[in-house]
Design an enzyme around this catalytic site. Structure first.
Site, PDB file in Angstrom:
ATOM      1  N   HIS A   1       1.379   4.633  -2.613  1.00 17.87           N
ATOM      2  CA  HIS A   1       0.711   5.618  -3.688  1.00 17.87           C
ATOM      3  C   HIS A   1       2.032   6.230  -4.228  1.00 17.87           C
ATOM      4  CE1 HIS A   1      -3.590   5.160  -2.645  1.00 17.87           C
ATOM      5  NE2 HIS A   1      -2.943   5.148  -1.259  1.00 17.87           N
TER       6      HIS A   1
ATOM      7  N   HIS B   1      -9.436   0.718  -1.325  1.00 15.22           N
ATOM      8  CA  HIS B   1      -9.603   1.558   0.035  1.00 15.22           C
ATOM      9  C   HIS B   1     -10.882   1.383   0.593  1.00 15.22           C
ATOM     10  CE1 HIS B   1      -5.641   3.110  -1.125  1.00 15.22           C
ATOM     11  NE2 HIS B   1      -5.566   3.884  -0.411  1.00 15.22           N
TER      12      HIS B   1
ATOM     13  N   HIS C   1       0.852  -1.127  -0.059  1.00 12.70           N
ATOM     14  CA  HIS C   1       0.243   0.021   0.067  1.00 12.70           C
ATOM     15  C   HIS C   1       0.893   1.195  -0.006  1.00 12.70           C
ATOM     16  CE1 HIS C   1      -3.782   2.071   1.720  1.00 12.70           C
ATOM     17  NE2 HIS C   1      -3.243   2.861   1.062  1.00 12.70           N
TER      18      HIS C   1
ATOM     19  N   GLU D   1     -11.139   3.203   5.889  1.00 10.14           N
ATOM     20  CA  GLU D   1     -10.039   4.031   6.436  1.00 10.14           C
ATOM     21  C   GLU D   1     -11.099   5.170   7.288  1.00 10.14           C
ATOM     22  OE1 GLU D   1      -8.133   6.588   3.359  1.00 10.14           O
ATOM     23  OE2 GLU D   1      -6.378   7.261   4.722  1.00 10.14           O
TER      24      GLU D   1
ATOM     25  N   ASP E   1       1.706   4.047   2.881  1.00 11.51           N
ATOM     26  CA  ASP E   1       0.708   4.772   2.116  1.00 11.51           C
ATOM     27  C   ASP E   1       1.323   5.874   1.279  1.00 11.51           C
ATOM     28  OD1 ASP E   1      -1.927   5.419   1.513  1.00 11.51           O
ATOM     29  OD2 ASP E   1      -2.472   6.136   3.463  1.00 11.51           O
ATOM     30  N   ASP E   2       1.625   7.180   1.960  1.00  9.96           N
ATOM     31  CA  ASP E   2       2.186   8.287   1.218  1.00  9.96           C
ATOM     32  C   ASP E   2       3.188   8.762   2.031  1.00  9.96           C
ATOM     33  OD1 ASP E   2      -0.016   8.941  -0.804  1.00  9.96           O
ATOM     34  OD2 ASP E   2      -1.289   8.607   0.949  1.00  9.96           O
TER      35      ASP E   2
HETATM   36  N1  HPA Z   1      -6.714   7.242   1.131  1.00  8.94           N
HETATM   37  C1  HPA Z   1      -7.323   7.580   0.133  1.00  8.94           C
HETATM   38  N2  HPA Z   1      -6.718   7.970  -1.273  1.00  8.94           N
HETATM   39  C2  HPA Z   1      -5.449   8.259  -1.051  1.00  8.94           C
HETATM   40  C3  HPA Z   1      -4.842   7.916   0.007  1.00  8.94           C
HETATM   41  C4  HPA Z   1      -5.405   7.330   1.364  1.00  8.94           C
HETATM   42  O1  HPA Z   1      -4.845   7.034   2.229  1.00  8.94           O
HETATM   43  N3  HPA Z   1      -3.519   8.133  -0.245  1.00  8.94           N
HETATM   44  C5  HPA Z   1      -3.495   8.524  -1.309  1.00  8.94           C
HETATM   45  N4  HPA Z   1      -4.570   8.613  -2.155  1.00  8.94           N
HETATM   46 ZN    ZN Z   2      -3.727   4.615   0.615  1.00 11.97          ZN
END
Ligand code: HPA
Ligand code: ZN
Length: 350
Positions: A28, A206, A26, A209, A287-288
Protein backbone atom coordinates in the site's frame (compact mmCIF):
# COMPACT_ATOMS: atom_id res chain seq x y z
CA UNK A 1 11.32 -26.73 -13.71
CA UNK A 2 12.23 -26.86 -10.02
CA UNK A 3 14.43 -29.97 -10.40
CA UNK A 4 17.01 -27.98 -12.36
CA UNK A 5 17.76 -25.70 -9.40
CA UNK A 6 21.44 -25.65 -8.45
CA UNK A 7 22.22 -26.61 -4.84
CA UNK A 8 22.61 -23.66 -2.48
CA UNK A 9 24.76 -23.94 0.64
CA UNK A 10 22.77 -22.83 3.72
CA UNK A 11 25.30 -20.06 4.37
CA UNK A 12 24.60 -18.52 0.97
CA UNK A 13 20.82 -18.40 1.43
CA UNK A 14 20.64 -14.93 3.03
CA UNK A 15 22.67 -13.40 0.18
CA UNK A 16 20.53 -15.21 -2.38
CA UNK A 17 17.28 -14.00 -0.78
CA UNK A 18 18.51 -10.42 -1.00
CA UNK A 19 19.98 -10.68 -4.50
CA UNK A 20 17.30 -12.68 -6.30
CA UNK A 21 14.94 -10.73 -8.54
CA UNK A 22 11.37 -10.59 -7.24
CA UNK A 23 8.04 -8.87 -7.76
CA UNK A 24 6.11 -7.14 -5.00
CA UNK A 25 2.34 -7.54 -5.35
CA UNK A 26 1.05 -6.34 -1.99
CA UNK A 27 2.24 -2.89 -1.02
CA UNK A 28 0.00 0.00 0.00
CA UNK A 29 1.75 3.15 -1.09
CA UNK A 30 0.35 5.03 1.93
CA UNK A 31 1.95 2.31 4.06
CA UNK A 32 5.39 3.22 2.71
CA UNK A 33 5.09 6.69 4.24
CA UNK A 34 8.04 6.80 6.66
CA UNK A 35 7.73 8.94 9.83
CA UNK A 36 10.46 11.25 8.52
CA UNK A 37 8.38 11.93 5.41
CA UNK A 38 5.24 12.45 7.54
CA UNK A 39 7.06 15.30 9.28
CA UNK A 40 8.65 16.68 6.08
CA UNK A 41 5.30 16.78 4.24
CA UNK A 42 3.49 18.21 7.27
CA UNK A 43 6.02 21.05 7.28
CA UNK A 44 5.79 21.54 3.49
CA UNK A 45 1.97 21.64 3.60
CA UNK A 46 1.43 23.41 6.91
CA UNK A 47 -0.40 20.45 8.44
CA UNK A 48 -0.47 20.20 12.25
CA UNK A 49 0.50 16.79 13.67
CA UNK A 50 -0.53 15.22 16.98
CA UNK A 51 3.03 13.88 17.55
CA UNK A 52 5.92 16.02 18.82
CA UNK A 53 8.66 14.16 16.94
CA UNK A 54 9.54 11.35 14.57
CA UNK A 55 10.53 9.29 17.61
CA UNK A 56 7.16 9.83 19.26
CA UNK A 57 5.33 8.80 16.09
CA UNK A 58 7.48 5.68 15.75
CA UNK A 59 6.75 4.79 19.37
CA UNK A 60 3.03 4.81 18.51
CA UNK A 61 3.62 1.89 16.11
CA UNK A 62 2.58 -0.77 18.62
CA UNK A 63 -0.43 -2.52 17.17
CA UNK A 64 -2.87 -4.98 18.69
CA UNK A 65 -4.86 -5.77 15.54
CA UNK A 66 -5.64 -4.49 12.04
CA UNK A 67 -7.89 -1.65 13.23
CA UNK A 68 -5.31 -0.24 15.66
CA UNK A 69 -2.92 0.03 12.71
CA UNK A 70 -5.48 1.50 10.30
CA UNK A 71 -6.32 4.31 12.73
CA UNK A 72 -2.70 5.48 12.63
CA UNK A 73 -2.23 4.75 8.91
CA UNK A 74 -5.13 7.05 7.94
CA UNK A 75 -3.87 9.75 10.32
CA UNK A 76 -0.40 9.60 8.74
CA UNK A 77 -1.81 9.75 5.20
CA UNK A 78 -3.45 13.10 6.02
CA UNK A 79 -0.16 14.93 5.26
CA UNK A 80 -0.46 13.97 1.57
CA UNK A 81 -1.97 16.92 -0.27
CA UNK A 82 -0.32 17.73 -3.61
CA UNK A 83 0.62 15.83 -6.75
CA UNK A 84 4.26 16.32 -5.73
CA UNK A 85 3.58 14.60 -2.38
CA UNK A 86 2.20 11.49 -4.10
CA UNK A 87 5.05 11.56 -6.59
CA UNK A 88 7.70 11.82 -3.85
CA UNK A 89 6.04 9.06 -1.81
CA UNK A 90 5.90 6.57 -4.68
CA UNK A 91 9.35 7.40 -6.02
CA UNK A 92 10.86 6.90 -2.55
CA UNK A 93 9.18 3.49 -2.26
CA UNK A 94 10.30 2.41 -5.73
CA UNK A 95 13.89 3.52 -5.12
CA UNK A 96 13.87 1.51 -1.87
CA UNK A 97 12.25 -1.53 -3.51
CA UNK A 98 14.83 -1.49 -6.32
CA UNK A 99 17.55 -1.80 -3.63
CA UNK A 100 15.85 -5.08 -2.61
CA UNK A 101 16.07 -6.26 -6.23
CA UNK A 102 12.34 -5.88 -6.77
CA UNK A 103 12.03 -5.77 -10.57
CA UNK A 104 8.28 -5.12 -10.67
CA UNK A 105 5.75 -3.72 -8.18
CA UNK A 106 1.96 -3.63 -8.35
CA UNK A 107 1.08 -0.84 -5.95
CA UNK A 108 -2.19 -0.33 -4.08
CA UNK A 109 -3.46 3.16 -3.48
CA UNK A 110 -6.49 4.19 -1.38
CA UNK A 111 -8.05 7.18 -3.17
CA UNK A 112 -10.96 7.47 -0.74
CA UNK A 113 -8.74 8.37 2.17
CA UNK A 114 -7.51 11.35 0.12
CA UNK A 115 -10.69 12.45 -1.68
CA UNK A 116 -12.44 12.51 1.72
CA UNK A 117 -9.98 15.29 2.69
CA UNK A 118 -10.70 17.26 -0.47
CA UNK A 119 -7.71 16.03 -2.49
CA UNK A 120 -8.72 15.49 -6.13
CA UNK A 121 -8.54 11.99 -7.65
CA UNK A 122 -6.51 13.53 -10.44
CA UNK A 123 -3.86 14.77 -7.98
CA UNK A 124 -3.45 11.33 -6.41
CA UNK A 125 -3.35 9.29 -9.60
CA UNK A 126 -1.19 11.63 -11.66
CA UNK A 127 1.43 11.95 -8.91
CA UNK A 128 1.66 8.19 -8.43
CA UNK A 129 1.60 7.40 -12.15
CA UNK A 130 4.40 9.88 -12.91
CA UNK A 131 6.57 8.27 -10.20
CA UNK A 132 5.96 4.84 -11.75
CA UNK A 133 7.13 6.17 -15.13
CA UNK A 134 10.22 7.89 -13.75
CA UNK A 135 11.20 4.94 -11.55
CA UNK A 136 11.70 2.78 -14.62
CA UNK A 137 14.24 5.27 -15.99
CA UNK A 138 15.93 6.10 -12.71
CA UNK A 139 15.88 2.81 -10.84
CA UNK A 140 15.17 0.15 -13.48
CA UNK A 141 12.03 -1.02 -11.70
CA UNK A 142 8.63 -1.47 -13.35
CA UNK A 143 5.48 -0.44 -11.52
CA UNK A 144 1.73 -0.39 -12.04
CA UNK A 145 -1.15 0.83 -9.87
CA UNK A 146 -4.17 -0.92 -8.34
CA UNK A 147 -7.01 1.23 -7.01
CA UNK A 148 -8.22 -0.14 -3.69
CA UNK A 149 -11.73 0.42 -2.33
CA UNK A 150 -12.09 0.98 1.41
CA UNK A 151 -14.39 -1.79 2.58
CA UNK A 152 -15.52 0.02 5.76
CA UNK A 153 -17.21 2.57 3.46
CA UNK A 154 -20.39 1.90 1.49
CA UNK A 155 -21.02 0.27 -1.86
CA UNK A 156 -22.33 3.62 -3.09
CA UNK A 157 -19.06 5.35 -2.15
CA UNK A 158 -17.08 2.66 -3.96
CA UNK A 159 -19.18 3.22 -7.11
CA UNK A 160 -18.61 6.98 -6.83
CA UNK A 161 -14.88 6.41 -6.47
CA UNK A 162 -14.85 4.20 -9.55
CA UNK A 163 -16.67 6.91 -11.53
CA UNK A 164 -14.16 9.55 -10.41
CA UNK A 165 -11.27 7.31 -11.43
CA UNK A 166 -12.50 6.21 -14.85
CA UNK A 167 -11.20 9.29 -16.70
CA UNK A 168 -7.76 8.15 -15.42
CA UNK A 169 -8.36 4.53 -16.45
CA UNK A 170 -5.09 4.26 -18.40
CA UNK A 171 -3.11 4.78 -15.19
CA UNK A 172 -4.31 1.75 -13.20
CA UNK A 173 -4.54 -1.92 -14.11
CA UNK A 174 -7.02 -3.17 -11.56
CA UNK A 175 -8.95 -2.77 -8.34
CA UNK A 176 -8.58 -4.20 -4.84
CA UNK A 177 -10.40 -4.19 -1.53
CA UNK A 178 -8.76 -3.21 1.75
CA UNK A 179 -9.24 -1.62 5.20
CA UNK A 180 -11.25 -3.10 8.12
CA UNK A 181 -12.03 -6.70 7.18
CA UNK A 182 -14.23 -8.07 9.97
CA UNK A 183 -17.87 -7.10 9.44
CA UNK A 184 -17.20 -6.01 5.85
CA UNK A 185 -17.35 -9.22 3.79
CA UNK A 186 -16.52 -9.23 0.09
CA UNK A 187 -20.21 -9.75 -0.79
CA UNK A 188 -20.78 -6.08 0.11
CA UNK A 189 -18.88 -5.17 -3.08
CA UNK A 190 -20.15 -7.82 -5.47
CA UNK A 191 -21.85 -5.33 -7.80
CA UNK A 192 -18.91 -2.90 -7.81
CA UNK A 193 -16.54 -5.71 -8.73
CA UNK A 194 -18.93 -6.94 -11.43
CA UNK A 195 -18.78 -3.49 -12.98
CA UNK A 196 -14.98 -3.44 -12.74
CA UNK A 197 -14.86 -6.84 -14.40
CA UNK A 198 -17.00 -5.55 -17.29
CA UNK A 199 -14.52 -2.71 -17.63
CA UNK A 200 -11.68 -5.21 -18.07
CA UNK A 201 -9.91 -4.30 -14.84
CA UNK A 202 -7.89 -6.87 -12.93
CA UNK A 203 -9.51 -7.89 -9.65
CA UNK A 204 -7.85 -8.66 -6.30
CA UNK A 205 -9.14 -8.50 -2.73
CA UNK A 206 -7.85 -8.66 0.82
CA UNK A 207 -9.47 -11.71 2.42
CA UNK A 208 -8.55 -14.03 5.25
CA UNK A 209 -6.14 -11.65 6.99
CA UNK A 210 -8.22 -11.53 10.18
CA UNK A 211 -11.44 -12.67 8.53
CA UNK A 212 -12.68 -16.27 8.15
CA UNK A 213 -12.23 -18.66 5.19
CA UNK A 214 -15.81 -17.76 4.15
CA UNK A 215 -14.50 -14.32 3.11
CA UNK A 216 -11.94 -16.00 0.83
CA UNK A 217 -14.67 -18.12 -0.78
CA UNK A 218 -16.69 -14.94 -1.35
CA UNK A 219 -13.72 -13.12 -2.84
CA UNK A 220 -13.31 -15.99 -5.32
CA UNK A 221 -16.94 -16.79 -6.10
CA UNK A 222 -18.66 -13.40 -5.81
CA UNK A 223 -15.88 -10.93 -6.66
CA UNK A 224 -13.96 -13.23 -9.06
CA UNK A 225 -10.71 -12.08 -7.48
CA UNK A 226 -7.66 -13.27 -9.41
CA UNK A 227 -5.43 -13.07 -6.34
CA UNK A 228 -6.16 -13.16 -2.62
CA UNK A 229 -4.30 -10.58 -0.53
CA UNK A 230 -3.12 -12.22 2.72
CA UNK A 231 -5.35 -15.34 2.66
CA UNK A 232 -3.45 -16.92 5.57
CA UNK A 233 -6.69 -17.98 7.31
CA UNK A 234 -7.34 -20.40 4.41
CA UNK A 235 -5.53 -23.14 6.36
CA UNK A 236 -8.60 -23.54 8.57
CA UNK A 237 -10.60 -24.91 5.62
CA UNK A 238 -9.20 -28.00 3.88
CA UNK A 239 -11.59 -27.72 0.92
CA UNK A 240 -10.52 -24.12 0.38
CA UNK A 241 -6.83 -25.06 0.48
CA UNK A 242 -7.51 -27.74 -2.17
CA UNK A 243 -9.29 -25.17 -4.35
CA UNK A 244 -6.51 -22.57 -4.00
CA UNK A 245 -3.92 -25.21 -4.88
CA UNK A 246 -5.77 -26.77 -7.82
CA UNK A 247 -6.63 -23.40 -9.38
CA UNK A 248 -3.17 -21.95 -8.58
CA UNK A 249 -4.78 -18.88 -7.02
CA UNK A 250 -1.99 -16.66 -5.72
CA UNK A 251 -1.87 -15.49 -2.11
CA UNK A 252 0.05 -12.30 -1.42
CA UNK A 253 1.32 -13.05 2.07
CA UNK A 254 2.90 -10.37 4.30
CA UNK A 255 4.92 -11.93 7.15
CA UNK A 256 5.95 -8.84 9.15
CA UNK A 257 2.47 -7.35 8.78
CA UNK A 258 0.96 -10.54 10.19
CA UNK A 259 3.39 -10.44 13.08
CA UNK A 260 2.89 -6.75 13.91
CA UNK A 261 -0.93 -6.99 13.68
CA UNK A 262 -0.90 -10.08 15.91
CA UNK A 263 -2.20 -12.48 13.28
CA UNK A 264 0.90 -14.57 14.05
CA UNK A 265 2.40 -12.76 17.07
CA UNK A 266 5.44 -15.04 16.87
CA UNK A 267 6.91 -15.28 13.37
CA UNK A 268 7.90 -18.88 14.12
CA UNK A 269 4.18 -19.69 14.00
CA UNK A 270 3.77 -18.14 10.54
CA UNK A 271 2.25 -20.49 7.97
CA UNK A 272 4.02 -19.27 4.80
CA UNK A 273 6.18 -22.43 4.65
CA UNK A 274 3.12 -24.62 5.21
CA UNK A 275 1.23 -22.82 2.42
CA UNK A 276 4.11 -23.38 0.00
CA UNK A 277 4.50 -27.00 1.04
CA UNK A 278 0.76 -27.51 0.48
CA UNK A 279 1.30 -26.48 -3.15
CA UNK A 280 -0.19 -22.99 -2.94
CA UNK A 281 1.03 -20.13 -5.11
CA UNK A 282 2.02 -18.01 -2.12
CA UNK A 283 4.19 -14.90 -2.49
CA UNK A 284 5.96 -12.71 0.09
CA UNK A 285 5.30 -8.98 0.35
CA UNK A 286 5.76 -6.02 2.68
CA UNK A 287 2.16 -4.62 2.93
CA UNK A 288 2.96 -1.39 4.83
CA UNK A 289 6.74 -1.41 5.24
CA UNK A 290 7.03 1.95 7.01
CA UNK A 291 4.76 0.69 9.79
CA UNK A 292 5.71 -2.99 10.08
CA UNK A 293 9.48 -2.81 10.40
CA UNK A 294 10.79 -3.78 7.01
CA UNK A 295 10.74 -3.77 3.25
CA UNK A 296 10.56 -6.95 1.19
CA UNK A 297 14.04 -8.34 1.81
CA UNK A 298 13.66 -7.81 5.56
CA UNK A 299 10.38 -9.75 5.41
CA UNK A 300 12.19 -12.59 3.63
CA UNK A 301 15.16 -12.54 5.98
CA UNK A 302 13.05 -12.71 9.11
CA UNK A 303 10.49 -15.27 7.93
CA UNK A 304 13.17 -17.60 6.53
CA UNK A 305 15.09 -17.31 9.82
CA UNK A 306 11.98 -17.98 11.91
CA UNK A 307 10.49 -20.88 9.93
CA UNK A 308 13.52 -22.64 8.49
CA UNK A 309 12.62 -22.31 4.85
CA UNK A 310 15.28 -23.19 2.27
CA UNK A 311 16.45 -22.37 -1.23
CA UNK A 312 13.55 -24.16 -2.92
CA UNK A 313 11.10 -22.00 -0.97
CA UNK A 314 13.05 -18.92 -2.06
CA UNK A 315 12.77 -19.95 -5.67
CA UNK A 316 9.05 -20.70 -5.27
CA UNK A 317 8.33 -17.29 -3.71
CA UNK A 318 10.13 -15.36 -6.45
CA UNK A 319 8.74 -17.54 -9.25
CA UNK A 320 5.19 -17.24 -7.87
CA UNK A 321 5.59 -13.47 -7.61
CA UNK A 322 6.33 -13.27 -11.33
CA UNK A 323 3.62 -15.74 -12.35
CA UNK A 324 1.01 -14.04 -10.15
CA UNK A 325 1.79 -10.59 -11.49
CA UNK A 326 -0.31 -8.92 -14.17
CA UNK A 327 2.81 -8.29 -16.28
CA UNK A 328 3.20 -9.48 -19.88
CA UNK A 329 4.39 -13.07 -20.45
CA UNK A 330 7.63 -11.86 -22.03
CA UNK A 331 8.54 -9.98 -18.84
CA UNK A 332 7.76 -13.04 -16.72
CA UNK A 333 10.01 -15.21 -18.91
CA UNK A 334 12.86 -12.69 -18.61
CA UNK A 335 12.51 -12.43 -14.82
CA UNK A 336 12.47 -16.23 -14.49
CA UNK A 337 15.76 -16.33 -16.42
CA UNK A 338 17.24 -13.70 -14.09
CA UNK A 339 16.04 -15.76 -11.13
CA UNK A 340 17.87 -18.83 -12.36
CA UNK A 341 20.97 -16.70 -13.00
CA UNK A 342 20.86 -15.55 -9.37
CA UNK A 343 20.65 -19.16 -8.18
CA UNK A 344 23.61 -20.12 -10.36
CA UNK A 345 25.69 -17.22 -9.01
CA UNK A 346 24.99 -18.41 -5.45
CA UNK A 347 25.41 -22.14 -6.15
CA UNK A 348 27.47 -24.34 -3.84
CA UNK A 349 30.21 -24.92 -6.44
CA UNK A 350 31.05 -21.22 -6.67
N1 HPA B 1 -5.23 -4.93 5.58
C1 HPA B 1 -6.28 -4.18 5.27
N2 HPA B 1 -6.18 -2.93 4.87
C2 HPA B 1 -4.96 -2.39 4.76
C3 HPA B 1 -3.84 -3.11 5.06
C4 HPA B 1 -3.98 -4.44 5.49
O1 HPA B 1 -3.01 -5.18 5.78
N3 HPA B 1 -2.79 -2.27 4.87
C5 HPA B 1 -3.28 -1.11 4.44
N4 HPA B 1 -4.61 -1.17 4.37
ZN1 ZN C 1 -2.66 -5.02 2.64
Amino acid sequence: MTHTLPAIAPGRLPALLAAMPKAELHIHIEGSLEPEMVFALARRNGVALPWASVQELRRAYAFTDLQSFLDLYYQGAAVLRTEEDFYDLALAYLARAAMDNVVHAEIFFDPQTHTARGVAMDTVVRGLARACMDARQRHGIGATLILSFLRHLSEREAFETLEQALPLREHFIGVGLDSSELGHPPEKFERVFRRCRELGLHLVAHAGEEGPPAYIWQALDLLHAERIDHGVQAVHDAALVRRLASERIPLTVCPLSNQKLQVFPDLRQHNLKALLDAGLAATANSDDPAYFGGYLNENLRQVFDATGMGARHAWQLAHHSFEASFAPAADKARWNELLLDAFERHAASR
